[in-house]
Write a protein that holds these residues in place. Structure first.
Motif, PDB file in Angstrom:
ATOM      1  N   ARG A 160       0.714   6.339   1.909  1.00  0.00           N
ATOM      2  CA  ARG A 160       1.609   6.750   0.829  1.00  0.00           C
ATOM      3  C   ARG A 160       0.780   7.207  -0.347  1.00  0.00           C
ATOM      4  O   ARG A 160      -0.309   6.725  -0.597  1.00  0.00           O
ATOM      5  N   SER A 161       1.394   8.134  -1.102  1.00  0.00           N
ATOM      6  CA  SER A 161       0.693   8.596  -2.294  1.00  0.00           C
ATOM      7  C   SER A 161       0.932   7.614  -3.428  1.00  0.00           C
ATOM      8  O   SER A 161       1.903   6.863  -3.434  1.00  0.00           O
ATOM      9  N   LYS A 162       0.026   7.649  -4.412  1.00  0.00           N
ATOM     10  CA  LYS A 162       0.233   6.812  -5.586  1.00  0.00           C
ATOM     11  C   LYS A 162       1.276   7.489  -6.460  1.00  0.00           C
ATOM     12  O   LYS A 162       1.253   8.693  -6.663  1.00  0.00           O
ATOM     13  N   ARG A 163       2.183   6.673  -6.988  1.00  0.00           N
ATOM     14  CA  ARG A 163       3.223   7.279  -7.811  1.00  0.00           C
ATOM     15  C   ARG A 163       2.674   7.588  -9.183  1.00  0.00           C
ATOM     16  O   ARG A 163       1.856   6.845  -9.708  1.00  0.00           O
ATOM     17  N   SER A 193       3.170   1.580  -7.029  1.00  0.00           N
ATOM     18  CA  SER A 193       3.204   2.155  -5.685  1.00  0.00           C
ATOM     19  C   SER A 193       3.156   1.024  -4.672  1.00  0.00           C
ATOM     20  O   SER A 193       2.413   0.075  -4.839  1.00  0.00           O
ATOM     21  N   VAL A 194       3.958   1.178  -3.627  1.00  0.00           N
ATOM     22  CA  VAL A 194       3.959   0.174  -2.566  1.00  0.00           C
ATOM     23  C   VAL A 194       3.244   0.773  -1.372  1.00  0.00           C
ATOM     24  O   VAL A 194       3.653   1.785  -0.833  1.00  0.00           O
ATOM     25  N   TRP A 214      -0.798  14.707  -4.187  1.00  0.00           N
ATOM     26  CA  TRP A 214      -1.080  13.452  -3.493  1.00  0.00           C
ATOM     27  C   TRP A 214      -2.230  12.736  -4.155  1.00  0.00           C
ATOM     28  O   TRP A 214      -3.290  13.303  -4.403  1.00  0.00           O
ATOM     29  N   GLU A 215      -2.030  11.449  -4.452  1.00  0.00           N
ATOM     30  CA  GLU A 215      -3.085  10.643  -5.050  1.00  0.00           C
ATOM     31  C   GLU A 215      -3.341   9.471  -4.131  1.00  0.00           C
ATOM     32  O   GLU A 215      -2.401   8.802  -3.733  1.00  0.00           O
ATOM     33  N   PRO A 216      -4.589   9.186  -3.814  1.00  0.00           N
ATOM     34  CA  PRO A 216      -4.811   8.035  -2.937  1.00  0.00           C
ATOM     35  C   PRO A 216      -4.583   6.723  -3.676  1.00  0.00           C
ATOM     36  O   PRO A 216      -4.850   6.629  -4.875  1.00  0.00           O
ATOM     37  N   ILE A 217      -4.072   5.738  -2.964  1.00  0.00           N
ATOM     38  CA  ILE A 217      -3.958   4.403  -3.543  1.00  0.00           C
ATOM     39  C   ILE A 217      -5.226   3.667  -3.162  1.00  0.00           C
ATOM     40  O   ILE A 217      -5.455   3.367  -1.998  1.00  0.00           O
ATOM     41  N   LEU A 218      -6.066   3.437  -4.163  1.00  0.00           N
ATOM     42  CA  LEU A 218      -7.315   2.748  -3.874  1.00  0.00           C
ATOM     43  C   LEU A 218      -7.255   1.365  -4.500  1.00  0.00           C
ATOM     44  O   LEU A 218      -6.614   1.179  -5.527  1.00  0.00           O
TER      45      LEU A 218
END
Lengths: 186, 541
Positions: free
Chosen positions: A56-59, A64-65, A131-135
C-alpha cells in the motif's frame, strides 16, 4: 475522514483484479480450454499485478495501514523509482496488461476489472497523487533536554552516623534538622 | 445451511440428466441456489427501522434474542462474504460449462452423444438443449449476446466494485465512496432478477420424459426417433426463472424501509441551540414533533444544504427526560466541516433562528445501551469519543434518580472513561461536574463511581500533574475524583465489583475499539462465576 485519495481505492480494485485474473487463468489452463495460451498469460499477468499492487502507498494525510508482510514488496516496488511512483504509468500499464485477457471467456472478468482499476488510477494521477513507500520510522533519539542536569557527585550533607542511627527509644531526640534547606528544582 | 442446499442440488439434479451428461451443471446450479438464499438474506439486516421494530417486540419475550439484532452489520458482512464465495464458484463452473457446450458444437461427430444433443431443436429453435446454437461462435460472444450472460457480467462487476470499496481501509477513511458505490446493489438486484429470464437452463419437458426416459435411452442415442426404437427424440424447454421468488420479499421490505426514511426526512426538524465546544466539537440541540427517544440511541442526520444524499449517524447525547434532543458532532471530515460552516461559520454574534440550515433526522435507532436500566449493577466503559452514548445514560440517571427521585432498578453505576488526550475532556467533564455537585447535594455520592483514565500524556503535562498531585480537585477535569494515568487493570476492577455485589447480574457496556472489547469480553467470561454474572454488550458503528 478526509478528501478521497483515489489511489487507495484503485489499489484495492487492482489487487482484486489481479486475483481474479489469476484465478481465471488457472481455470483456463487447468481445464485446457480453447485459447489456453491467453489463460497462461493471465496467470503471469495476475501474479505480476498482485506483486505490484500488494504494498500500500503511504497516505498523504492520515495514518497508513500496511498490509501484513508488505515490507519486502515495498522495497522491490520502490526500486523501480519513477516507474512505480507515477500513477499515469500504472494506469497505462494496467490498461495494456488487461487487453489480452479479453480474448478468452475465463479471463474476461479480470480484464474488465483491471480496466476499471486503470481508470481509477488515471483519475488519481490527474489529481496529482503518487505512490509513496511506507518505510519503518527510524527511532529519533530525543536529545537529552537541559532539564536533566548532571547527577550529583557527592552524597547529600548529613550529620554523622551516630546521630543518624535509628533510636527507637527516643524518637523525638532522634529527629534532626537539615543543615542546608531543601528546595524544589524548578 | 448453504452446504446443505449445495449438496442437494449436486446430487439430485434429476430433472435434466442430459445436462449432466453434457457437463457438470450442478456445480453451477448449487451455488446459484445458495446465492438465491443469501441475496434474500442480505437486505434484511440493513432495514434499520424494521430491526428496531422487531427489537421492541422481542424484548418482552427474550432479551438475548433482542441482543442478537445488535449484530446486524456483522451478519450483513458474513452474508456478503458468502455471496462473493458462491459467485466465484458459480462463475468457475459456468466457465467449464461454456467450454463443454462449445466442445459439443465443435466436435461434429454423430457418434458422440453431446453432439446429437446439441443438434436437437435446430429446426424450430425452441426445443433445444445446448444454449450455444452454432459452431461459428465462441463463448465470449455467446456470453455477451444472451440475457443471462449480460446480466451476469453486469452484476459481477457491480459486486466486485461494491466489495473493493467496502474494504475496511476505504470504509473508515472515505465513507462517501463506500456509501455511493454500495448503491450499485440496485443494479445487482435488478440484474439478479433478470439473470434467469432468458431461460437458458433447459430441462426435459414432462411430456418428453414419457417418451424418452433418460436412464434407459441415453445409451441408444443413435436410434432416437427411428422406427423400432422406443425412445423418441427428447424435447427441452427453458426452466422458468426462480430468483425473483426469493428476493422479492426482502426487496419490498427494503423499499418500505427507504420510504420510511424519506418520510422521516421530510418531517420538520428545528435547531433550537448550537453550542461550540472546545476541541472542535459541535453540539446541536434540536426538536422534532413526535420525536421520542430512549437512552443510548442514535440518529442519522442529513443536511440538504451540505449534501442531499449523505446521512451520517450520531449518538444522541441528551436524556429522554429533556424537551429537546442533542448530538455532539466532532468536526473531522468534509461533511462535518461543511455542517459547522452552515450552522456557525465565523459568526460570533447570535444567529437568527431562520438562518440555521434545515436538517432531516432519521431514527432514533436502538442499540445495546437501551438495556442499561435493566441491570442492578452496571459497568460503563467508553474509550475517547466512544463515551458519547453514556452521556445520555448519565443524564437520564440524574433526572430519574435525583430530580424525580424515582426508584430505579439500577443501584450502582461504575463508569470508566479512557482517553488519550486531555482536550477531549471538556464538554463531558462539565456534565460530570454538574452530576458530582448534584450528588453531593443530595447525599448520594455512592450511586455513581467514575474513573477517568488518561492513557497518553506529554512530558510537560506530566510535570504539571506531579506538582498538583495534592490539590483537592483534579488538575485536568476539575472533578473531585482524581484522573488516573495509564490503562485500568480490568482484572482488579472486575474482582472488586464481584466482591462488592455478590449474587447479581452486572451489565458491562462498551463503546470503543475492538481490542478493548475482546479483553473486556474475556474478563466478563472469566469473572462470571456462580453468583455474579457479567454480561457484555458492545456498541459499534
Amino acid at each position: 475522514m478526509g478528501k478521497i485519495e483515489w489511489a487507495m481505492w484503485a489499489n484495492e480494485q487492482a489487487l482484486a483484479s489481479g486475483l481474479i485474473l489469476l484465478t481465471g487463468g488457472i481455470v483456463g489452463v487447468a481445464g485446457q480450454f480453447r485459447g489456453w495460451q491467453f489463460a497462461a498469460y493471465a496467470v503471469a499477468a495476475g501474479v505480476f499485478v498482485c506483486l505490484l499492487e500488494y504494498p500500500r502507498s503511504k497516505r498523504s494525510k492520515g495514518t497508513s495501514v500496511e498490509r501484513s508482510g508488505q515490507y519486502c514488496f515495498t522495497v522491490c516496488v520502490k526500486a523501480f523509482g519513477p516507474l512505480t511512483r507515477n500513477y499515469y504509468v500504472r494506469a497505462f500499464l494496467h490498461a495494456a496488461i488487461c487487453v489480452p485477457g479479453g480474448f478468452m471467456l475465463a479471463t474476461v472478468l479480470g480484464c474488465v476489472c483491471l480496466g476499471i482499476a486503470s481508470l481509477i488510477y488515471l483519475v488519481a494521477a490527474i489529481r496529482g497523487e503518487h505512490w509513496e513507500p511506507i518505510l519503518p520510522r527510524k527511532e529519533v533519539r530525543k536529545p537529552i533536554t537541559e532539564s536533566i542536569k548532571n547527577p550529583p557527585q557527592n552524597p547529600p550533607p548529613r550529620p554523622p552516623a551516630e546521630i543518624r542511627r535509628k533510636r527507637v527509644d527516643d524518637l523525638e531526640g532522634a529527629a534532626y534538622d537539615n543543615p542546608i534547606s531543601v528546595t524544589d528544582n524548578e | 445451511m448453504c452446504f446443505i442446499i449445495f449438496k442437494y442440488h449436486h446430487k439430485s439434479c434429476c430433472f435434466e440428466p442430459f445436462f449432466r451428461k453434457l457437463l457438470a451443471l450442478s456445480w453451477a446450479r448449487a451455488p446459484a441456489a445458495c446465492l438465491n438464499f443469501n441475496c434474500m438474506l442480505i437486505l434484511l439486516p440493513v432495514c434499520r427501522n424494521l430491526l428496531t421494530l422487531l427489537r421492541g417486540s422481542i424484548q418482552c419475550c427474550s432479551r438475548t434474542a433482542a441482543r442478537q439484532l445488535d449484530r446486524n452489520l456483522t451478519f450483513h458482512k458474513l452474508v456478503a462474504y458468502m455471496i462473493a464465495f458462491h459467485t466465484a464458484v458459480h462463475i468457475v463452473a459456468h466457465l467449464f460449462n461454456f467450454e463443454y457446450f462449445m466442445d459439443a458444437q465443435l466436435n461434429r461427430n454423430s457418434s458422440l452423444l453431446p453432439f446429437i444433443l446439441s443438434e436437437i431443436g435446430t429446426g424450430d429453435n425452441a426445443s433445444f438443449l445446448n444454449p450455444i446454437r452454432s459452431n461459428e461462435t465462441n463463448p465470449t460472444i455467446v456470453m455477451f449476446t444472451t440475457i443471462a450472460g449480460l446480466t451476469g457480467v453486469a452484476i459481477t462487476l457491480a459486486l466486485i466494485l461494491i466489495i473493493t470499496s467496502s474494504m475496511e481501509v476505504i470504509r473508515r477513511s472515505y465513507f462517501e465512496v463506500f456509501w455511493y458505490t454500495h448503491h450499485l446493489f440496485v443494479i445487482f438486484f435488478i440484474g439478479l432478477v433478470f439473470h434467469g429470464f432468458g431461460r437458458i437452463v433447459r430441462g426435459q419437458t414432462a411430456a418428453s420424459l414419457k417418451t424418452n426416459i433418460p436412464d434407459v435411452c441415453a445409451d441408444q442415442f443413435e436410434d432416437w426417433g427411428t422406427n423400432g426404437s422406443n425412445c423418441a427424440v427428447p424435447e427441452f424447454a427453458g426452466n422458468p426463472p426462480m430468483t425473483w421468488k426469493w428476493v422479492v420479499g426482502p426487496m419490498i421490505l427494503y423499499v418500505c424501509e427507504r420510504l420510511v426514511r424519506i418520510y422521516r426526512s421530510h418531517q420538520k426538524v428545528v435547531i433550537t441551540k448550537v453550542v461550540m465546544h472546545p476541541s472542535k466539537t459541535l453540539e446541536l440541540q434540536m426538536k422534532r414533533k413526535g420525536f421520542h427517544m430512549e437512552v443510548g440511541q442514535y440518529v442519522f442526520i442529513q443536511c440538504p444544504s451540505v449534501s442531499r444524499l449523505e446521512w451520517h449517524p450520531f449518538t444522541l447525547t441528551s436524556a429522554p427526560e429533556e424537551d429537546y434532543f442533542s448530538a455532539h458532532i466532532r468536526i473531522v471530515g468534509d461533511w462535518t466541516q461543511a455542517l459547522y460552516e452552515a450552522c456557525v461559520g465565523d459568526k460570533t454574534e447570535p444567529q437568527e433562528a431562520w438562518k440555521l440550515p434545515r436538517l432531516a433526522i432519521d431514527g432514533p435507532f436502538g442499540t445495546a445501551s437501551e438495556d442499561v436500566f435493566r441491570y442492578e449493577v452496571v459497568m460503563l466503559v467508553g474509550a475517547g469519543i466512544g463515551v458519547t452514548p453514556f452521556a445520555s445514560i448519565l443524564k437520564s440517571v440524574w433526572y430519574k434518580r435525583i430530580q424525580n427521585n424515582q426508584d430505579v432498578f439500577t443501584k450502582k453505576i461504575y463508569f470508566y472513561w479512557l482517553c488519550p488526550e486531555t482536550e477531549a475532556f471538556e464538554w463531558f467533564a462539565d456534565l460530570l461536574q454538574s452530576l458530582e455537585g448534584q450528588m453531593t447535594e443530595k447525599g448520594m455520592t455512592d450511586f455513581l463511581s467514575y474513573n477517568i483514565y488518561l492513557t497518553r500524556w506529554k512530558e510537560t503535562e506530566a510535570a504539571h500533574f506531579r506538582v498538583h498531585h495534592e490539590a483537592e480537585n483534579d488538575p485536568i477535569t476539575g472533578l473531585k475524583q482524581k484522573t488516573l494515568y495509564g490503562k485500568p487493570n480490568w482484572d482488579n476492577e472486575f474482582t472488586n465489583i464481584e466482591s462488592k455485589h455478590p449474587g447479581t447480574k452486572a451489565g458491562v457496556f462498551l463503546c470503543g475499539p475492538p481490542a478493548l472489547g475482546k479483553s473486556l469480553e474475556k474478563q466478563c467470561l472469566s469473572h462470571s462465576e456462580a453468583d455474579v454474572k457479567f454480561i457484555f454488550n458492545k456498541e459499534n458503528f
